[in-house]
Design a protein around this motif. Structure first.
Motif, short mmCIF file in Angstrom:
data_model
loop_
_atom_site.label_atom_id
_atom_site.label_comp_id
_atom_site.label_asym_id
_atom_site.label_seq_id
_atom_site.Cartn_x
_atom_site.Cartn_y
_atom_site.Cartn_z
N THR A 76 0.87 -1.18 0.00
CA THR A 76 0.00 0.00 0.00
C THR A 76 0.91 1.23 0.00
O THR A 76 2.12 1.10 0.10
N GLY A 77 0.33 2.41 -0.07
CA GLY A 77 1.16 3.61 -0.16
C GLY A 77 0.68 4.73 0.72
O GLY A 77 0.30 5.80 0.24
N ARG A 78 0.69 4.52 2.02
CA ARG A 78 0.24 5.56 2.95
C ARG A 78 1.36 6.57 3.22
O ARG A 78 2.55 6.25 3.07
N THR A 79 0.96 7.74 3.66
CA THR A 79 1.93 8.77 4.02
C THR A 79 2.88 8.26 5.10
O THR A 79 2.43 7.73 6.12
N HIS A 80 4.19 8.39 4.86
CA HIS A 80 5.23 7.99 5.83
C HIS A 80 5.18 6.49 6.16
O HIS A 80 5.67 6.08 7.21
N GLN A 81 4.62 5.68 5.28
CA GLN A 81 4.33 4.28 5.65
C GLN A 81 5.54 3.51 6.16
O GLN A 81 5.50 2.91 7.25
N ILE A 82 6.63 3.49 5.39
CA ILE A 82 7.81 2.73 5.81
C ILE A 82 8.35 3.27 7.12
O ILE A 82 8.69 2.52 8.05
N ARG A 83 8.41 4.58 7.24
CA ARG A 83 8.96 5.20 8.44
C ARG A 83 8.13 4.86 9.67
O ARG A 83 8.69 4.54 10.74
N VAL A 84 6.81 4.91 9.53
CA VAL A 84 5.93 4.60 10.66
C VAL A 84 6.00 3.12 11.01
O VAL A 84 6.10 2.75 12.20
N HIS A 85 5.97 2.26 10.02
CA HIS A 85 6.00 0.82 10.30
C HIS A 85 7.32 0.39 10.94
O HIS A 85 7.33 -0.44 11.86
N MET A 86 8.44 0.93 10.47
CA MET A 86 9.72 0.53 11.05
C MET A 86 9.85 1.03 12.50
O MET A 86 10.36 0.34 13.37
N ALA A 87 9.36 2.25 12.74
CA ALA A 87 9.37 2.76 14.12
C ALA A 87 8.46 1.92 15.01
O ALA A 87 8.76 1.67 16.18
N HIS A 88 7.34 1.47 14.44
CA HIS A 88 6.38 0.67 15.20
C HIS A 88 6.99 -0.63 15.69
O HIS A 88 6.66 -1.10 16.79
N THR A 145 10.03 -1.01 16.44
CA THR A 145 11.19 -0.56 17.22
C THR A 145 12.50 -0.59 16.42
O THR A 145 13.57 -0.77 16.99
N HIS A 146 12.42 -0.40 15.13
CA HIS A 146 13.60 -0.27 14.29
C HIS A 146 13.47 0.96 13.39
O HIS A 146 13.39 0.84 12.16
N PRO A 147 13.40 2.16 14.01
CA PRO A 147 13.23 3.38 13.20
C PRO A 147 14.39 3.58 12.24
O PRO A 147 15.50 3.09 12.47
N LEU A 148 14.14 4.33 11.17
CA LEU A 148 15.17 4.57 10.19
C LEU A 148 16.21 5.57 10.72
O LEU A 148 15.88 6.53 11.41
N VAL A 149 17.45 5.32 10.38
CA VAL A 149 18.53 6.23 10.74
C VAL A 149 18.22 7.63 10.20
O VAL A 149 17.79 7.78 9.04
N GLY A 150 18.39 8.63 11.04
CA GLY A 150 18.23 10.01 10.61
C GLY A 150 16.81 10.52 10.54
O GLY A 150 16.60 11.69 10.21
N ASP A 151 15.83 9.67 10.83
CA ASP A 151 14.43 10.09 10.67
C ASP A 151 14.10 11.16 11.71
O ASP A 151 14.08 10.89 12.91
N PRO A 152 13.81 12.38 11.26
CA PRO A 152 13.58 13.47 12.21
C PRO A 152 12.25 13.38 12.95
O PRO A 152 12.09 14.00 14.00
N LEU A 153 11.29 12.61 12.42
CA LEU A 153 9.98 12.52 13.05
C LEU A 153 9.80 11.28 13.91
O LEU A 153 9.14 11.33 14.95
N TYR A 154 10.36 10.16 13.50
CA TYR A 154 10.00 8.89 14.14
C TYR A 154 11.17 8.18 14.83
O TYR A 154 10.99 7.08 15.34
N ASN A 155 12.34 8.81 14.87
CA ASN A 155 13.49 8.15 15.50
C ASN A 155 13.77 8.69 16.89
O ASN A 155 14.75 8.34 17.52
N GLY A 156 12.89 9.56 17.39
CA GLY A 156 13.08 10.07 18.74
C GLY A 156 14.41 10.80 18.85
O GLY A 156 14.88 11.44 17.92
#
Length: 324
Positions: free
Chosen positions: A230-242, A244-255
């Motif tokens: 599917t193609g939701r807004t921020h999908q990969i970033r949200v799912h990886m953070a969910h 507990t493996h947020p993306l490196v450098g992510d300003p919104l979801y990496n805390g």
């Protein structure tokens, strides 16, 4: 500048009993059903010489349909001479490789200087296509491949293909933490309850599915290959953070990322200055919206991503040698 649309056709017998908007969608596949419905409601469609303004009006076949409508140009957005990295182009589509720090569509805080403004300069006829032909978006700091439609027919077919999950999009990413195996995240995504610019996994959200597999493991990070179902807004970033493996450098979801223990000084400095999510749209595959030919494009990871990978490899090697 506007395009005048005028058609006169006979409703085929195969449409007997169908709603008018359904029949028109079959008769005029170059236009989306939503656009056809807008024309009906606006009084731009006649059946046997009479204006019809109800999309649910039934047809019986053999009626004469007349469409007399106008597609207005998107005059709100100005063409701007901004370079585009075009990897493929023909009469119907073009595929671009978007760099980081490049917003796709004008919005709050980004009124211009976007991919859309650049497209209008490069291909002025796109002013007659909704969203200048943009079919899907990438986040501002996500790099990689995007397809753009150059005609209404191409855009209609590509949007339909996207909704039918017939367009394949694969990404590369660097996630925090060590992931032992690939998997699938099947969790609905919607707007965050309190943070307006954030998305979140929420039971009231829309169905969202991300598949991922491990490409390479480092000491404290993992390189992934991901495929969107599917193609939701921020999908990969949200799912990886969910998970507990947020993306490196992510300003919104990496805390607030913690510096990795015993990391090399070069890696620590690089991570402190890496201010975007490590996410790249590496592969795009689709059936050409007009010819039906299966087409696939690939884009190498950008230089900052390459440097991050090399530093993670170096850090992993040096620490394993010290352990030994």
């Amino acid at each position: 500048m506007a395009e005048i649309i005028q058609h006169q056709e006979t409703v085929p017998q195969s449409c007997l009993g169908k709603r008018l908007d359904q029949a028109l969608a079959e008769m005029f596949p170059d236009y989306s059903r939503s656009r056809l419905k807008e024309w009906i409601l606006a009084g731009n469609v006649k059946l046997d010489g009479k204006v019809v303004t109800k999309a649910r009006e039934k047809v019986f076949g053999e009626e004469t349909v007349e469409i007399d409508a106008t597609i207005e140009a998107e005059v709100r957005f100005e063409p701007q001479d901004i370079p585009l990295n075009i990897v493929y182009e023909d009469d119907d589509i073009l595929v671009i490789n978007k760099p980081a720090d490049f917003v796709v569509h004008p919005g709050a805080g980004n009124p211009d200087g976007t991919v859309l403004n650049a497209l209008l300069h490069y291909c002025p006829e796109l002013e007659l296509i909704p969203r200048a032909g943009i079919v899907h978006r990438l986040d501002k700091d996500t790099t990689g491949l995007m397809v753009v439609a150059k005609t209404i027919a191409a855009q209609t077919n590509l949007v339909d293909a996207l909704q039918a999950r017939e367009i394949t999009r694969e990404y590369e990413a660097i996630a925090s933490g060590i992931m032992t195996a690939g998997g699938t995240v099947d969790e609905p995504i919607g707007r965050h309850a309190t943070k307006r610019t954030h998305m979140a996994v929420t039971m009231s959200g829309r169905p969202s599915v991300t598949h991922y597999r491990v490409m390479e493991k480092y000491r404290l990070h993992t390189r992934l290959r991901l495929r969107l179902e599917t193609g939701r807004t921020h999908q990969i970033r949200v799912h990886m953070a969910h998970i507990t493996h947020p993306l490196v450098g992510d300003p919104l979801y990496n805390g607030r990322p913690r510096p990795p223990k015993n990391a090399t000084p070069k890696l620590l400095t690089f991570l402190r200055n890496f201010k975007r999510q490590a996410l790249h749209a590496a592969m795009l595959s689709l059936y050409h919206p007009i010819t039906g030919e299966l087409m696939t494009w690939r884009a190498d990871i950008p230089d900052d991503f390459v440097e991050l990978v090399e530093l993670l490899k170096e850090d992993t090697k040096l620490n394993s040698e010290q352990d030994y």
